[in-house]
Motif scaffolding. Sequence first.
Motif, mmCIF file in Angstrom:
data_model
loop_
_atom_site.group_PDB
_atom_site.id
_atom_site.type_symbol
_atom_site.label_atom_id
_atom_site.label_comp_id
_atom_site.label_asym_id
_atom_site.label_seq_id
_atom_site.Cartn_x
_atom_site.Cartn_y
_atom_site.Cartn_z
ATOM 1 N N UNK A 15 0.821 -0.770 0.693
ATOM 2 C CA UNK A 15 0.045 -0.092 -0.319
ATOM 3 C C UNK A 15 0.894 1.168 0.036
ATOM 4 N N UNK A 16 2.198 1.523 0.916
ATOM 5 C CA UNK A 16 3.069 2.059 0.605
ATOM 6 C C UNK A 16 3.433 3.105 -0.752
ATOM 7 N N UNK A 17 3.111 1.822 -1.917
ATOM 8 C CA UNK A 17 3.736 2.304 -2.878
ATOM 9 C C UNK A 17 2.520 2.802 -3.909
ATOM 10 N N UNK A 18 2.005 3.071 -2.836
ATOM 11 C CA UNK A 18 0.318 3.866 -3.813
ATOM 12 C C UNK A 18 0.217 5.304 -4.097
ATOM 13 N N UNK B 13 -14.433 2.594 -6.362
ATOM 14 C CA UNK B 13 -15.046 2.110 -5.332
ATOM 15 C C UNK B 13 -14.908 1.567 -3.854
ATOM 16 N N UNK B 14 -14.231 0.269 -4.398
ATOM 17 C CA UNK B 14 -13.480 -0.464 -3.338
ATOM 18 C C UNK B 14 -12.481 0.646 -2.223
ATOM 19 N N UNK B 15 -11.765 1.568 -3.206
ATOM 20 C CA UNK B 15 -10.452 1.904 -2.912
ATOM 21 C C UNK B 15 -11.075 3.150 -1.877
ATOM 22 N N UNK B 16 -12.496 3.122 -1.987
ATOM 23 C CA UNK B 16 -12.749 5.086 -1.660
ATOM 24 C C UNK B 16 -13.600 4.076 -0.293
ATOM 25 N N UNK B 17 -13.351 2.896 0.008
ATOM 26 C CA UNK B 17 -14.005 2.475 1.049
ATOM 27 C C UNK B 17 -12.903 2.794 2.235
ATOM 28 N N UNK B 18 -11.900 2.556 1.708
ATOM 29 C CA UNK B 18 -11.012 2.236 3.274
ATOM 30 C C UNK B 18 -10.556 3.652 3.448
ATOM 31 N N UNK B 19 -10.157 3.455 5.092
ATOM 32 C CA UNK B 19 -10.469 4.865 5.526
ATOM 33 C C UNK B 19 -8.746 5.729 5.336
ATOM 34 N N UNK B 20 -9.161 7.791 4.896
ATOM 35 C CA UNK B 20 -8.811 8.328 4.561
ATOM 36 C C UNK B 20 -8.625 8.256 3.038
ATOM 37 N N UNK B 21 -8.843 7.674 2.346
ATOM 38 C CA UNK B 21 -9.030 7.832 0.654
ATOM 39 C C UNK B 21 -10.662 8.207 0.750
ATOM 40 N N UNK B 22 -10.739 9.324 -0.728
ATOM 41 C CA UNK B 22 -11.868 10.112 -1.050
ATOM 42 C C UNK B 22 -12.002 9.704 -2.244
ATOM 43 N N UNK B 23 -12.387 10.343 -3.023
ATOM 44 C CA UNK B 23 -13.097 9.502 -4.561
ATOM 45 C C UNK B 23 -11.867 9.808 -5.243
ATOM 46 N N UNK B 24 -11.531 11.071 -5.130
ATOM 47 C CA UNK B 24 -10.074 12.076 -6.072
ATOM 48 C C UNK B 24 -8.658 11.381 -5.401
ATOM 49 N N UNK B 25 -8.777 10.156 -4.234
ATOM 50 C CA UNK B 25 -7.320 9.842 -4.388
ATOM 51 C C UNK B 25 -8.018 8.315 -4.328
ATOM 52 N N UNK B 26 -8.992 7.974 -4.486
ATOM 53 C CA UNK B 26 -9.077 6.887 -5.751
ATOM 54 C C UNK B 26 -9.043 6.504 -6.372
ATOM 55 N N UNK B 27 -9.078 7.604 -7.705
ATOM 56 C CA UNK B 27 -9.262 7.466 -8.669
ATOM 57 C C UNK B 27 -7.221 7.625 -9.288
ATOM 58 N N UNK B 28 -6.842 8.825 -8.037
ATOM 59 C CA UNK B 28 -5.365 8.957 -8.294
ATOM 60 C C UNK B 28 -4.437 7.016 -8.251
ATOM 61 N N UNK B 29 -5.130 6.107 -7.381
ATOM 62 C CA UNK B 29 -4.574 5.077 -6.924
ATOM 63 C C UNK B 29 -4.417 4.541 -8.671
ATOM 64 N N UNK B 30 -6.430 4.432 -8.627
ATOM 65 C CA UNK B 30 -6.796 3.872 -9.364
ATOM 66 C C UNK B 30 -6.102 3.633 -11.351
ATOM 67 N N UNK B 31 -5.732 5.068 -11.246
ATOM 68 C CA UNK B 31 -4.923 4.817 -12.425
ATOM 69 C C UNK B 31 -3.419 4.715 -12.402
ATOM 70 N N UNK B 32 -2.918 4.731 -10.834
ATOM 71 C CA UNK B 32 -1.581 4.388 -10.661
ATOM 72 C C UNK B 32 -1.768 2.752 -11.066
#
Lengths: 202, 202
Positions: A15-18, B13-32
Amino acid sequence: MPELTESVAQMISEFEKLPGLGKKSAERIAYHLLKIDKAEALALADSVRAVKENVRYCKECYNLAEDELCAVCKSPNRSRNVLCVVEQPQDILLLEQTGQYDGVYHVLLGRLSPLEKITPEQLTIAALLNRIKSGTFSEVIMATNPTVEGDQTAFYIIRQLESLPNKPNVTRLARGIVTGSDIRFANTEMLADALSERQLIR
Amino acid sequence: MPELTESVAQMISEFEKLPGLGKKSAERIAYHLLKIDKAEALALADSVRAVKENVRYCKECYNLAEDELCAVCKSPNRSRNVLCVVEQPQDILLLEQTGQYDGVYHVLLGRLSPLEKITPEQLTIAALLNRIKSGTFSEVIMATNPTVEGDQTAFYIIRQLESLPNKPNVTRLARGIVTGSDIRFANTEMLADALSERQLIR
């Protein structure tokens, strides 16, 4: 002798790599995943696997797709006369949300950057030129980012288009002050753009 | 008509459920995750699966473990005379990093909270009392958080210990000003603790 188990330590390091996640946020996520139902946590794992197994680039425009063609390229309702060039697939999403565009797209998958050694060959510029050469586009909209690198990428492409016999009109997204904002928040560059691209009130 | 593919939307939508992650961060992670190698992305998915399949609570102290007992409880080098009570497994990690403690732990898996309707039955307090009753602990260190709820949890446990025939000494972590910090940054509560627990300079 830190007492995390090996699997948890491994998961935290993944997760740290994200992007945007440091050690603390990765740990917080790990403790959350430890706490929730197994099925819920596996839904996350499976969603990543599904993306890596199902998602590819559209062979026409390099948007994200689960088949050969993306949803835009598959649609019979989109105009094939206008082509909008963007840097990333996510830019398409933002433009689609405006509901103002019914043409097709081309995703460059990046922008030219001498600093990061990103050259035209690493982008989808050759495919773009081929599409325009063999297409019937009357207009190409440059929707690269309003940054030095985004602009340079657009200008590079425009230069390549000069020599085409069927060179389309090239436009770019309007720049200026921000709707719903206050002029006090505009910086000099925004105001300069807003002045030089000022519009006649009809 | 937003043009993300179904798998990508699901992953976001799965990443958005994680604590501290909003829609924008979940999207950034998805594109990564879309951009990186398949093997790299699957390493993340597999690490989550491995944790949910391998990690459980230590049957002695409720620390995280991959076997019946956690690494601390398995170790022959830890003293069985001192027991340190913490709220969460991650607190053990922080205490271990000090290198100052060689006893064993007990993880409550939370703290009492009337507001969140967390009662003694939802924590591992019964198991803790049994351990102390049948153990040989000369000291129990209350290392719950220095908050109203952490303190109330500690006091609740201390009251339960009163009636034990082999009642151990109970201590709590020292409170006061922060080493390496500046008194100007201390709040009233910190200074009050620091005054009332002041130490003789030897």
